[in-house]
Design an enzyme around this catalytic site. Sequence first.
Site, PDB file in Angstrom:
ATOM      1  N   ASP A  54      19.845  95.725 129.790  1.00 24.17           N
ATOM      2  CA  ASP A  54      18.426  95.793 130.127  1.00 24.17           C
ATOM      3  C   ASP A  54      17.848  97.159 129.774  1.00 24.17           C
ATOM      4  O   ASP A  54      16.686  97.274 129.360  1.00 24.17           O
ATOM      5  CB  ASP A  54      18.243  95.504 131.624  1.00 24.17           C
ATOM      6  CG  ASP A  54      16.780  95.456 132.028  1.00 24.17           C
ATOM      7  OD1 ASP A  54      15.929  95.210 131.152  1.00 24.17           O
ATOM      8  OD2 ASP A  54      16.484  95.653 133.209  1.00 24.17           O
ATOM      9  N   ASP A 103      17.821  97.541 125.603  1.00 26.87           N
ATOM     10  CA  ASP A 103      16.742  96.920 124.822  1.00 26.87           C
ATOM     11  C   ASP A 103      15.446  97.722 124.921  1.00 26.87           C
ATOM     12  O   ASP A 103      14.648  97.749 123.989  1.00 26.87           O
ATOM     13  CB  ASP A 103      16.527  95.455 125.218  1.00 26.87           C
ATOM     14  CG  ASP A 103      16.087  95.273 126.665  1.00 26.87           C
ATOM     15  OD1 ASP A 103      15.790  96.270 127.336  1.00 26.87           O
ATOM     16  OD2 ASP A 103      16.065  94.110 127.130  1.00 26.87           O
ATOM     17  N   GLY A 104      15.253  98.396 126.044  1.00 25.55           N
ATOM     18  CA  GLY A 104      14.075  99.257 126.175  1.00 25.55           C
ATOM     19  C   GLY A 104      14.123 100.432 125.214  1.00 25.55           C
ATOM     20  O   GLY A 104      13.115 100.771 124.572  1.00 25.55           O
ATOM     21  N   ARG A 107      11.577 101.165 121.831  1.00 24.15           N
ATOM     22  CA  ARG A 107      10.878 102.413 121.541  1.00 24.15           C
ATOM     23  C   ARG A 107      11.354 103.037 120.229  1.00 24.15           C
ATOM     24  O   ARG A 107      10.555 103.567 119.454  1.00 24.15           O
ATOM     25  CB  ARG A 107      11.068 103.400 122.701  1.00 24.15           C
ATOM     26  CG  ARG A 107      10.328 102.989 123.965  1.00 24.15           C
ATOM     27  CD  ARG A 107      10.453 104.044 125.057  1.00 24.15           C
ATOM     28  NE  ARG A 107      11.819 104.145 125.569  1.00 24.15           N
ATOM     29  CZ  ARG A 107      12.288 103.403 126.568  1.00 24.15           C
ATOM     30  NH1 ARG A 107      11.520 102.483 127.131  1.00 24.15           N
ATOM     31  NH2 ARG A 107      13.529 103.568 127.004  1.00 24.15           N
ATOM     32  N   THR A 166       6.930  94.497 122.442  1.00 28.95           N
ATOM     33  CA  THR A 166       6.073  93.311 122.321  1.00 28.95           C
ATOM     34  C   THR A 166       5.895  92.654 123.685  1.00 28.95           C
ATOM     35  O   THR A 166       6.705  92.840 124.593  1.00 28.95           O
ATOM     36  CB  THR A 166       6.694  92.275 121.367  1.00 28.95           C
ATOM     37  OG1 THR A 166       7.992  91.878 121.868  1.00 28.95           O
ATOM     38  CG2 THR A 166       6.839  92.835 119.961  1.00 28.95           C
ATOM     39  N   ASP A 219      12.431  89.885 128.853  1.00 24.63           N
ATOM     40  CA  ASP A 219      13.165  90.822 129.696  1.00 24.63           C
ATOM     41  C   ASP A 219      12.989  90.478 131.172  1.00 24.63           C
ATOM     42  O   ASP A 219      13.958  90.424 131.939  1.00 24.63           O
ATOM     43  CB  ASP A 219      12.667  92.240 129.410  1.00 24.63           C
ATOM     44  CG  ASP A 219      13.555  93.298 130.033  1.00 24.63           C
ATOM     45  OD1 ASP A 219      14.775  93.233 129.848  1.00 24.63           O
ATOM     46  OD2 ASP A 219      13.030  94.187 130.714  1.00 24.63           O
ATOM     47  N   ASP A 276      15.887  89.059 133.757  1.00 30.52           N
ATOM     48  CA  ASP A 276      16.177  89.777 135.002  1.00 30.52           C
ATOM     49  C   ASP A 276      16.091  88.845 136.209  1.00 30.52           C
ATOM     50  O   ASP A 276      16.980  88.806 137.058  1.00 30.52           O
ATOM     51  CB  ASP A 276      15.193  90.934 135.195  1.00 30.52           C
ATOM     52  CG  ASP A 276      15.434  92.071 134.222  1.00 30.52           C
ATOM     53  OD1 ASP A 276      16.528  92.121 133.628  1.00 30.52           O
ATOM     54  OD2 ASP A 276      14.529  92.902 134.053  1.00 30.52           O
TER      55      ASP A 276
END
Length: 225
Positions: A50, A53-54, A58, A64, A71, A75
């Site tokens: 998690d 992917d953030g 960036r 998007t 996401d 979660d």
Amino acid sequence: MAMAEHDNVFIFVPNLIGYARIILAIIAFWFMSTNYVIAGWCYIISALLDAVDGHAARAFNQSTRFGAMLDQLTDRCGTTGLLVTLAYFYPKYMFWFQLSIAIDVACHWLYMQTSVIVGRVSHKVNDNFVMRIYYQKDVLTFMCCVNELFYVCLYLLHFTYGPLIFGASLFKILAFLTGPFAVLKALISVMHAYVAGIDLAGVDARERQEKRLNPEIQNSGKKLE
């Protein structure tokens, strides 16, 4: 070497990581009641990705709305699957696990939906003081990690006490330490619903006022009914 630009959102790097998270979560669900080693590792890796992917979003300029929704759903569904298992393992505390699921899903869904309706660039952008603090990168990461750690420790304790520290179970110690933060996160989730409710009521109030000031809008609404 720069990555070639393209607009196929479905194969953006962070979304590919999101698909991997889903696959790992499904594997964890399959083994959750029988093999805590496979289930535990798949669930933990899925949760840790998690954060990855953030960073990818960036780094590759691939943030998007689809990715944000993917996401959020991963979660919510991942935590729900674990909480369902905990309710099965600890039926005495089923109500609290049910309540945790309801709060987590309903409050975040309302908050995300309202963010889209009011036209925010990101659900992490909000004028509310609590939301501004919560969505600071370090705070959000810490709260999500300790929350997941609490539930994972409860899950593992059903099978094993794990390593012992001065005769005490490490998993039990971690559960006691992270439990208060899990409660705090649930309260912040309720705050999400409160903030979203205020924003959504504001949208309704503005739309009703516009209808009163513009009879044509009001008449068109009646025709649709």
